[in-house]
Design a protein around this motif. Structure first.
Motif, PDB file in Angstrom:
ATOM      1  N   UNK A 227      -1.017  -1.618   4.816  1.00 51.71           N
ATOM      2  CA  UNK A 227      -1.793  -0.860   5.802  1.00 51.71           C
ATOM      3  C   UNK A 227      -1.814   0.628   5.522  1.00 51.71           C
ATOM      4  N   UNK A 228      -2.187   1.351   6.572  1.00 52.79           N
ATOM      5  CA  UNK A 228      -2.311   2.811   6.473  1.00 52.79           C
ATOM      6  C   UNK A 228      -0.929   3.454   6.435  1.00 52.79           C
TER       7      UNK A 228
ATOM      8  N   UNK B 291       0.802  -1.225   0.000  1.00 51.21           N
ATOM      9  CA  UNK B 291       0.000   0.000   0.000  1.00 51.21           C
ATOM     10  C   UNK B 291       0.832   1.272   0.000  1.00 51.21           C
ATOM     11  N   UNK B 292       1.941   1.266   0.702  1.00 51.23           N
ATOM     12  CA  UNK B 292       2.758   2.459   0.840  1.00 51.23           C
ATOM     13  C   UNK B 292       4.224   2.060   0.910  1.00 51.23           C
ATOM     14  N   UNK B 293       5.087   3.053   0.755  1.00 47.74           N
ATOM     15  CA  UNK B 293       6.523   2.776   0.851  1.00 47.74           C
ATOM     16  C   UNK B 293       7.222   3.877   1.615  1.00 47.74           C
ATOM     17  N   UNK B 294       8.366   3.508   2.148  1.00 49.74           N
ATOM     18  CA  UNK B 294       9.219   4.437   2.874  1.00 49.74           C
ATOM     19  C   UNK B 294      10.555   4.524   2.152  1.00 49.74           C
TER      20      UNK B 294
ATOM     21  N   UNK C 110       2.021   7.216   0.275  1.00 52.53           N
ATOM     22  CA  UNK C 110       0.918   6.353  -0.129  1.00 52.53           C
ATOM     23  C   UNK C 110       1.022   6.157  -1.646  1.00 52.53           C
ATOM     24  N   UNK C 111       1.142   4.911  -2.081  1.00 47.82           N
ATOM     25  CA  UNK C 111       1.403   4.628  -3.489  1.00 47.82           C
ATOM     26  C   UNK C 111       0.274   5.082  -4.412  1.00 47.82           C
ATOM     27  N   UNK C 112      -0.968   4.832  -4.027  1.00 53.33           N
ATOM     28  CA  UNK C 112      -2.105   5.228  -4.888  1.00 53.33           C
ATOM     29  C   UNK C 112      -2.205   6.738  -5.036  1.00 53.33           C
ATOM     30  N   UNK C 113      -2.043   7.447  -3.923  1.00 57.24           N
ATOM     31  CA  UNK C 113      -2.112   8.914  -3.952  1.00 57.24           C
ATOM     32  C   UNK C 113      -0.988   9.502  -4.795  1.00 57.24           C
ATOM     33  N   UNK C 114       0.184   8.928  -4.678  1.00 55.08           N
ATOM     34  CA  UNK C 114       1.323   9.441  -5.427  1.00 55.08           C
ATOM     35  C   UNK C 114       1.118   9.254  -6.929  1.00 55.08           C
TER      36      UNK C 114
END
Length: 164
Positions: free
Chosen positions: A145-146, A82-85, A155-159
């Motif tokens: 997750x969030x 879902x997200x990455x750092x 957030x991958x989708x938002x980006x």
């Protein structure tokens, strides 16, 4: 004399082609080693990647960073996260708009018996790898997750939505 003119015309044409700017497009890196434009990635572990994007002189450093972030977001989603750092970020920029260099020389010499000789030389150096480039390299860890409220978390989708 005609052969010399044809040779000089051929060198001039090659110089113009070599000076043509590299157009940056979003896609996998293509081109000769050290001159490739586009993205590349290396999977380090199940959820860790080294993502890079190389842009030509037509894209700003900020633009190259956006394209590297977009590729990181795509990899994140493609692998079910879902997200990455971002745990490591490197940016390298080179400048140089003249990949072709032309030089010349002329000389005269006098031999021991009074003989005189003259010469003219022309040199052309092709260095297409010297054109301005920006390389952005990100090491990311993808997560489920969030997305936390942290400066290096995306957030991958938002980006992807934001970068079009």
């Amino acid at each position: 004399m005609t052969i010399k003119l044809a040779f000089l015309a051929a060198i001039g044409s090659a110089a113009l082609v070599a000076c043509a700017p590299t157009q940056t497009t979003y896609g996998p890196a293509t081109g000769a080693a050290g001159q490739a434009i586009g993205f590349d990635s290396l999977r380090i572990t199940d959820n860790r990647w080294r993502v890079s994007f190389t842009a030509g002189a037509d894209v700003s450093t900020a633009g190259a960073e956006r394209l590297a972030l977009r590729r990181a977001a795509e990899l994140t989603l493609e692998n079910g996260y879902d997200w990455f750092e971002i745990v490591d970020r490197r940016v390298e920029s080179t400048t140089g708009r003249n990949p072709v260099r032309v030089g010349g020389s002329a000389g005269t010499s006098v031999g021991s018996r009074g003989y005189r000789a003259s010469g003219v030389g022309l040199g052309v150096s092709f260095s297409p790898g010297q054109e301005g480039r920006t390389l952005v390299s990100l090491e990311i860890i993808a997560r489920h997750g969030a997305t936390p409220d942290a400066p290096n978390a995306y957030d991958a989708r938002s980006l992807i939505a934001a970068t079009g």
